[in-house]
Scaffold this motif. Structure first.
Motif, mmCIF file in Angstrom:
data_model
loop_
_atom_site.group_PDB
_atom_site.id
_atom_site.type_symbol
_atom_site.label_atom_id
_atom_site.label_comp_id
_atom_site.label_asym_id
_atom_site.label_seq_id
_atom_site.Cartn_x
_atom_site.Cartn_y
_atom_site.Cartn_z
ATOM 1 N N VAL A 1 10.485 6.270 -77.802
ATOM 2 C CA VAL A 1 11.839 6.126 -77.258
ATOM 3 C C VAL A 1 11.793 5.912 -75.751
ATOM 4 O O VAL A 1 12.417 4.997 -75.216
ATOM 5 C CB VAL A 1 12.723 7.341 -77.633
ATOM 6 N N ARG A 2 11.037 6.734 -75.033
ATOM 7 C CA ARG A 2 10.930 6.568 -73.577
ATOM 8 C C ARG A 2 10.272 5.231 -73.239
ATOM 9 O O ARG A 2 10.631 4.578 -72.257
ATOM 10 C CB ARG A 2 10.151 7.714 -72.937
ATOM 11 N N GLY A 3 9.306 4.824 -74.069
ATOM 12 C CA GLY A 3 8.653 3.534 -73.868
ATOM 13 C C GLY A 3 9.623 2.377 -74.022
ATOM 14 O O GLY A 3 9.624 1.445 -73.207
ATOM 15 N N TRP A 4 10.444 2.417 -75.046
ATOM 16 C CA TRP A 4 11.471 1.386 -75.229
ATOM 17 C C TRP A 4 12.410 1.368 -74.034
ATOM 18 O O TRP A 4 12.711 0.313 -73.488
ATOM 19 C CB TRP A 4 12.294 1.689 -76.499
ATOM 20 N N GLN A 5 12.885 2.541 -73.659
ATOM 21 C CA GLN A 5 13.873 2.612 -72.580
ATOM 22 C C GLN A 5 13.315 2.103 -71.261
ATOM 23 O O GLN A 5 14.041 1.516 -70.465
ATOM 24 C CB GLN A 5 14.404 4.040 -72.468
ATOM 25 N N ALA A 6 12.027 2.291 -71.039
ATOM 26 C CA ALA A 6 11.403 1.809 -69.802
ATOM 27 C C ALA A 6 11.036 0.320 -69.896
ATOM 28 O O ALA A 6 11.352 -0.459 -69.002
ATOM 29 C CB ALA A 6 10.157 2.632 -69.487
ATOM 30 N N ALA A 7 10.380 -0.068 -70.984
ATOM 31 C CA ALA A 7 9.863 -1.440 -71.102
ATOM 32 C C ALA A 7 10.953 -2.478 -71.315
ATOM 33 O O ALA A 7 10.816 -3.621 -70.876
ATOM 34 C CB ALA A 7 8.848 -1.520 -72.239
ATOM 35 N N TYR A 8 12.015 -2.094 -72.005
ATOM 36 C CA TYR A 8 13.019 -3.084 -72.387
ATOM 37 C C TYR A 8 14.291 -3.014 -71.561
ATOM 38 O O TYR A 8 15.257 -3.720 -71.855
ATOM 39 C CB TYR A 8 13.341 -2.964 -73.874
ATOM 40 N N ALA A 9 14.304 -2.195 -70.505
ATOM 41 C CA ALA A 9 15.464 -2.165 -69.607
ATOM 42 C C ALA A 9 15.635 -3.552 -68.996
ATOM 43 O O ALA A 9 14.677 -4.145 -68.499
ATOM 44 C CB ALA A 9 15.271 -1.116 -68.518
ATOM 45 N N GLY A 10 16.848 -4.095 -69.067
ATOM 46 C CA GLY A 10 17.115 -5.431 -68.561
ATOM 47 C C GLY A 10 16.814 -6.537 -69.553
ATOM 48 O O GLY A 10 17.083 -7.697 -69.289
#
Length: 171
Positions: free
Chosen positions: A20-29
């Motif tokens: 979840v944290r990985g998605w939120q960081a990698a896919y922001a924007g």
């Protein structure tokens, strides 16, 4: 220093937090923020527990362990394509590292171990899908020997359609 081992049921919460944290960081924007904000560790862990307990599961899960427990996760197995020429191809379904530890070699270590295990299972190549707009991930996989093979698919996130590209490499 990290070491890699098979994921255990006790690792599910930590793996879900990494994902979840990985998605939120990698896919922001890239992925709509409303979609990312709606992701929860609890929801992901519930889905992961359900799939992890399937007796005929063909995927494999590995975790990278650091001094604070799991800090990375990779999931791989047979290629999900139904094309006959893809039968000898393994697929990396997911690879995530704790966002604060990206760039320390954990992803490379997990990917290397997954490649070794795929090769040991008789796969001749590895495939994966990466969002077209995720330049950081594309560079990572290209440095690991992957190349886009021309296949693309669209995924819908909320109200936005995003394109994923398939990458492959020989094992």
């Amino acid at each position: 220093m990290v070491h890699v081992r098979e994921m255990l049921e006790v690792d599910i919460e930590a793996v879900s937090a990494i994902r979840v944290r990985g998605w939120q960081a990698a896919y922001a924007g890239i992925v709509p923020q409303s979609y990312l904000d709606a992701m929860t560790v609890e929801g992901d862990a519930g889905q992961r527990r359900q799939s992890f307990s399937q007796p005929r599961r063909t995927s494999r899960d590995l975790v990278a362990l650091g001094d604070r427990g799991p800090v990375g996760w990779i999931c791989f197995g047979p290629c999900r394509s139904d094309m006959p020429d893809m039968r000898r191809v393994g697929e990396t379904y997911a690879l995530y590292v704790s966002p604060d530890l990206i760039g320390q070699g954990i992803g490379r270590r997990l990917l290397g171990e997954a490649h070794a295990q795929m090769k040991g299972q008789g796969f001749e190549a590895s495939a994966l899908w990466v969002l077209c707009d995720n330049q950081r991930a594309r560079r990572f996989y290209e440095r690991a020997g992957y190349q886009a093979d021309g296949a693309a698919q669209d995924d819908v996130y909320g109200e936005i359609t995003l394109t994923e590209l398939r990458y492959q490499r020989v094992l």
